[in-house]
Design a protein around this motif. Structure first.
Motif, PDB file in Angstrom:
ATOM      1  N   TYR A   6      49.302 -44.633 -42.242  1.00  0.00           N
ATOM      2  CA  TYR A   6      48.365 -43.966 -43.142  1.00  0.00           C
ATOM      3  C   TYR A   6      48.785 -44.160 -44.597  1.00  0.00           C
ATOM      4  CZ  TYR A   6      46.860 -41.746 -38.834  1.00  0.00           C
ATOM      5  OH  TYR A   6      46.399 -41.530 -37.564  1.00  0.00           O
ATOM      6  N   HIS A   8      47.192 -42.019 -47.159  1.00  0.00           N
ATOM      7  CA  HIS A   8      47.129 -40.682 -47.758  1.00  0.00           C
ATOM      8  C   HIS A   8      46.779 -39.656 -46.689  1.00  0.00           C
ATOM      9  CE1 HIS A   8      45.878 -43.461 -51.116  1.00  0.00           C
ATOM     10  NE2 HIS A   8      46.897 -42.819 -51.677  1.00  0.00           N
ATOM     11  N   TRP A  18      43.128 -38.460 -41.879  1.00  0.00           N
ATOM     12  CA  TRP A  18      43.832 -39.111 -42.977  1.00  0.00           C
ATOM     13  C   TRP A  18      43.263 -40.507 -43.219  1.00  0.00           C
ATOM     14  CZ3 TRP A  18      49.652 -37.932 -41.465  1.00  0.00           C
ATOM     15  CH2 TRP A  18      49.845 -36.540 -41.447  1.00  0.00           C
ATOM     16  N   GLN A  19      43.658 -41.095 -44.370  1.00  0.00           N
ATOM     17  CA  GLN A  19      43.161 -42.440 -44.696  1.00  0.00           C
ATOM     18  C   GLN A  19      44.070 -43.501 -44.085  1.00  0.00           C
ATOM     19  OE1 GLN A  19      43.291 -43.806 -48.814  1.00  0.00           O
ATOM     20  NE2 GLN A  19      41.398 -44.983 -48.530  1.00  0.00           N
ATOM     21  N   ASP A  23      42.789 -49.541 -44.402  1.00  0.00           N
ATOM     22  CA  ASP A  23      41.533 -49.297 -45.118  1.00  0.00           C
ATOM     23  C   ASP A  23      41.779 -49.237 -46.625  1.00  0.00           C
ATOM     24  OD1 ASP A  23      40.377 -49.166 -42.658  1.00  0.00           O
ATOM     25  OD2 ASP A  23      39.789 -47.042 -42.784  1.00  0.00           O
ATOM     26  N   HIS A  24      42.821 -48.506 -47.006  1.00  0.00           N
ATOM     27  CA  HIS A  24      43.135 -48.359 -48.440  1.00  0.00           C
ATOM     28  C   HIS A  24      43.470 -49.720 -49.054  1.00  0.00           C
ATOM     29  CE1 HIS A  24      44.645 -46.744 -52.179  1.00  0.00           C
ATOM     30  NE2 HIS A  24      45.879 -47.198 -51.952  1.00  0.00           N
ATOM     31  N   ASN A  27      40.270 -51.778 -49.390  1.00  0.00           N
ATOM     32  CA  ASN A  27      39.386 -51.223 -50.415  1.00  0.00           C
ATOM     33  C   ASN A  27      39.857 -51.580 -51.823  1.00  0.00           C
ATOM     34  OD1 ASN A  27      37.895 -50.029 -48.382  1.00  0.00           O
ATOM     35  ND2 ASN A  27      38.757 -47.985 -48.687  1.00  0.00           N
ATOM     36  N   ASP A 183      40.092 -45.658 -55.478  1.00  0.00           N
ATOM     37  CA  ASP A 183      39.992 -45.516 -54.025  1.00  0.00           C
ATOM     38  C   ASP A 183      40.731 -44.267 -53.549  1.00  0.00           C
ATOM     39  OD1 ASP A 183      39.166 -46.702 -51.393  1.00  0.00           O
ATOM     40  OD2 ASP A 183      41.334 -46.560 -51.077  1.00  0.00           O
ATOM     41  N   THR A 184      41.871 -43.985 -54.155  1.00  0.00           N
ATOM     42  CA  THR A 184      42.610 -42.767 -53.805  1.00  0.00           C
ATOM     43  C   THR A 184      41.782 -41.532 -54.127  1.00  0.00           C
ATOM     44  OG1 THR A 184      44.720 -43.883 -54.219  1.00  0.00           O
ATOM     45  CG2 THR A 184      44.739 -41.476 -54.204  1.00  0.00           C
ATOM     46  N   PHE A 187      38.950 -40.865 -51.624  1.00  0.00           N
ATOM     47  CA  PHE A 187      39.390 -40.251 -50.368  1.00  0.00           C
ATOM     48  C   PHE A 187      39.881 -38.817 -50.569  1.00  0.00           C
ATOM     49  CE2 PHE A 187      42.710 -39.180 -47.272  1.00  0.00           C
ATOM     50  CZ  PHE A 187      41.958 -39.260 -46.102  1.00  0.00           C
TER      51      PHE A 187
END
Length: 582
Positions: A6, A8, A18-19, A23-24, A27, A183-184, A187
Motif C-alpha cells: 500500500y 497510503h 487503503w490505496q 495504483d499510486h 497514477n 494523487d495523494t 486519495f
C-alpha cells in the motif's frame, strides 16, 4: 497468496480501503507524463513518477502502516524510520544507465527532501552522489517490486538542444512532485481534491467577457487626449496579439492604461496560440493588490484571479478563498498575479513546495510589469530564466514598463550584457511619440538648483502650494520626519513599515480624498507609490533619485490630464540625502 503493498492508509479504515501502491505509482507516472509532454520530457517524468515511491515496497514501511493503524502486520521486521525515496534511484543505477541514472535519482530521491547538489563539497552526506552509491538498503526492497513496474526501458528523449540541463531537470521535478501531491490528495482528502478540480472558464470565455467590459468602459470614458491615446494603445495591443510568439515589450508612458491593454494582448494571444494561462509578475505587493482588484472587477473574472504573494490573508474560510489557496500551491488557474521574488526564486528553488508550480508556467503568457524594477544584481539570472522559458517552454514574455531597461544583447565599453535577448519586439508603434502626446507634467528643480535643503523647508513649501501634494522621499525615516512637520489632520503617511492591510486601506482613503477634495492635503511616501499605483496629484515633490524613479514619480502627477495646464513635479535634495542618490 500475493502480498499486497500500500502507498497510503486511511485513519480508522481497514487495509482494503487503503490505496494500493501500484495504483499510486501508475497514477503519478501518467499525470507527470502529461505535465511534461508540452516541453518534451514525458518519458523522463513518467519513469520518475513510476519509480518515485519504490521504497514503499519495503517490509518495514508496510509494517509501519499496519502498526500505526492498529492492525497486526504479520511482518517480522520491526517498523522504524523508513526512507522510501531512494530505491527508485538505486534501481536506475543498478541498470547501468550512466547519466540517465543521475537525472532519475535527482527526481526520485528529491521528491520529499528537495533537489540537492550532486557532490559533497558543501553539503556533505545530503548530496546526491553518496545517496546513489549507498544502495545496500534498497537491494532487498527492490526484490518486492513487480516486474511490470521494474522492467522499464531507459528514456530515449534527449534534453532539448540548447536547453539548460539544470532548468530542464527542475521542470521535470516540478511535474513529478505536483503529480505526487495531487494523487495523494485525491486519495486522502476527496473534499479538498473536489474543491481543487472544479473547472475554470475557458480562455475564450474570458476574452469575450473582457472585450464586453472594455467596450462598456470605453463608451463611458470622457473624450480627452489621454483617453484617445489609451484607446489607440489598446487597439495596437489587440493587433499585436495576433503576432507569432516572441519576446515582446510594451513601452507605454505612465497613465497610458498599460494594465488593461497588456491584459487585452495576453488574452487574445492566449486564445490565438492556445496558451494555458496568463501570469502577471509584479515587483511590489502594493501594485499586486491593485492589479488583482482591477481584474476582479471584470465580470467573469471574480474567481479566476489568483494572488500569490506574502501578504495574501489565509484567515477567510469561504470556499472560493480556500480554492484560491489551493490553486496558489501549483498555479493551476487561468490568471496568476504574483511577485517578482516569488516567480524568479521558484525558478531557482530546490524545495518541493516552491518547485511544484513550475510546470504550469509552461505554455503561458507572462507579463513582467514594471520591468525596470528587475534588480541589477540579479539581472543576468532573471533574463536567463525568461529567455529559457521562451526558447524551450513555449512562454510568451512581455516586458511592460514606461521606462524600458536595456535587456537585449549589448556590448559597450562600459556594459557587456551577452546574456540579453537577441531581439525584443515592441508592441506599440513609436513609443517616443506616445510619450510626447501623453506629456502632462513639467519637471523642475526646487529653487532651480541642487542645493541640499532641510526637511522643514520642504514642509513649508508643500503647504504653500495650497494644493493636494504627493511627496516621495528615499528613506522610511524621512517619511516619518516630514509627516510630523505637516498638519496631522491633512497628512497621510505611507511606507513599507506599514502592514499590507493598513497600507491598502490608506491608499484607498487617499484615492477617495482625491475624487472631490476642496482643501489641500498631503501624502508623504516612500517609492512604493511610484510604479503602477493609480493616483493622480496636481503637484508631486520627489527627493533626488535615479531618472527612472523620477519618471515614475512624475507619472503620479496630472495622470488623467485633467488640469488646464501642466502638472508640476519638483525635484529636491534633502540635506542628509544618501550618497548614492546624489
Amino acid at each position: 497468496m500475493v502480498k499486497k503493498f500500500y502507498a497510503h492508509s486511511l485513519e480508522g479504515q481497514p487495509p482494503d480501503k487503503w490505496q494500493p501502491l501500484e495504483d499510486h505509482l501508475k497514477n503519478v507516472a501518467e499525470m507527470a507524463r502529461d505535465f511534461a509532454k508540452p516541453f518534451g520530457g514525458e518519458q523522463w517524468a513518467y519513469l520518475a513518477g513510476l519509480w518515485h515511491d519504490l521504497g514503499k515496497y519495503a517490509d518495514t514501511f508496510q509494517a509501519k502502516l499496519y502498526v500505526e493503524n492498529g492492525f497486526e502486520s504479520h511482518i517480522e521486521t520491526r517498523p522504524g524510520k523508513v526512507v522510501h525515496s531512494e530505491a527508485g534511484g538505486h534501481l536506475a543505477t543498478a541498470k547501468g544507465w550512466n547519466g540517465a541514472d543521475r537525472i532519475l535519482s535527482w527526481l526520485i530521491m528529491g521528491h520529499h527532501a528537495g533537489l540537492t547538489d550532486y557532490f559533497t563539497d558543501e553539503i556533505g552526506a545530503k548530496a546526491l552522489e553518496p545517496k546513489m552509491r549507498n544502495s545496500i538498503h534498497s537491494e532487498q526492497i527492490l526484490k518486492n517490486v513487480p516486474e511490470i513496474i521494474a522492467n522499464q526501458a531507459m528514456p530515449n528523449q534527449a534534453i532539448p538542444p540548447g536547453a539548460d540541463p539544470a532548468f530542464f531537470i527542475r521542470m521535470l521535478f516540478s511535474c513529478v512532485v505536483d503529480a505526487d501531491f495531487l494523487d495523494t490528495e485525491t486519495f486522502m482528502n476527496k473534499a479538498k481534491a473536489g474543491l481543487r478540480n472544479r473547472e475554470y472558464p475557458p480562455m475564450q470565455f474570458l476574452l469575450e467577457s473582457f472585450d464586453e467590459f472594455m467596450m462598456r468602459l470605453c463608451s463611458k470614458a470622457k473624450p480627452s487626449p489621454v483617453n484617445k491615446t489609451r484607446a489607440e494603445i489598446l487597439k495596437q495591443c489587440r493587433h499585436a496579439a495576433e503576432s507569432k510568439p516572441d519576446v515582446f515589450s510594451l513601452t507605454v508612458p505612465t497613465g497610458g492604461g498599460k494594465t488593461l491593454s497588456s491584459l487585452a494582448f495576453a488574452l487574445r494571444h492566449a486564445v490565438k496560440y492556445e496558451k494555458n494561462r496568463i501570469i502577471y509578475v509584479i515587483p511590489y505587493t502594493s501594485i499586486i493588490e491593485q492589479t488583482a482588484n482591477v481584474f476582479r472587477q471584470i465580470p467573469g473574472f471574480e474567481d479566476v484571479v489568483i494572488e500569490h504573494h506574502s501578504n495574501v490573508a489565509e484567515t477567510d474560510e469561504d470556499k472560493e478563498t480556500a480554492r484560491n489557496r489551493l490553486a496558489a500551491e501549483n498555479w493551476d488557474a487561468p490568471l496568476i498575479v504574483t511577485t517578482s521574488v516569488q516567480f524568479f526564486e521558484s525558478l531557482y528553488a530546490c524545495k518541493t513546495s516552491r518547485c511544484r508550480k513550475l510546470h504550469n508556467i509552461v505554455n503561458s503568457v507572462v507579463i513582467f510589469d514594471e520591468a525596470q524594477c528587475l534588480p541589477p544584481e540579479y539581472l543576468r539570472p532573471s533574463v536567463f530564466a525568461i529567455r529559457e522559458l521562451f526558447r524551450h517552454y513555449h512562454v510568451t514574455p512581455v516586458l511592460c514598463t514606461a521606462t524600458q531597461p536595456v535587456l537585449t544583447q549589448t556590448k559597450e565599453f562600459d556594459f557587456n550584457f551577452r546574456e540579453g535577448f537577441e531581439s525584443v519586439t515592441e508592441i506599440v508603434k513609436s513609443p517616443g511619440q506616445l510619450a510626447e502626446r501623453l506629456k502632462r507634467v513639467k519637471t523642475q528643480l526646487y529653487r532651480n538648483d541642487l542645493t541640499p535643503v532641510d526637511l522643514p523647508e520642504i514642509a513649508e513649501s508643500i503647504q504653500a502650494e495650497e494644493e493636494a501634494v504627493l511627496c516621495i522621499v528615499n528613506r522610511k525615516e524621512d517619511t516619518r520626519s516630514l509627516a510630523r512637520l505637516l498638519p496631522t489632520e491633512k497628512t497621510f503617511h505611507l511606507s513599507t513599515n506599514m502592514c499590507a492591510e493598513h497600507r491598502s486601506n490608506t491608499l484607498e482613503k487617499i484615492k477617495n480624498r482625491l475624487i472631490n477634495y476642496t482643501s489641500p492635503f498631503f501624502v508623504i511616501s516612500t517609492s512604493l507609490v511610484e510604479a503602477g499605483v493609480d493616483i493622480d496629484f496636481p503637484v508631486v515633490y520627489r527627493a533626488l533619485a535615479g531618472l527612472d524613479s523620477i519618471a515614475q514619480a512624475a507619472g503620479r502627477c496630472n495622470r488623467e490630464g485633467r488640469l488646464p495646464t501642466f502638472g508640476r513635479t519638483i525635484i529636491f535634495v534633502p540635506k542628509d540625502q544618501p550618497r548614492d542618490s546624489r
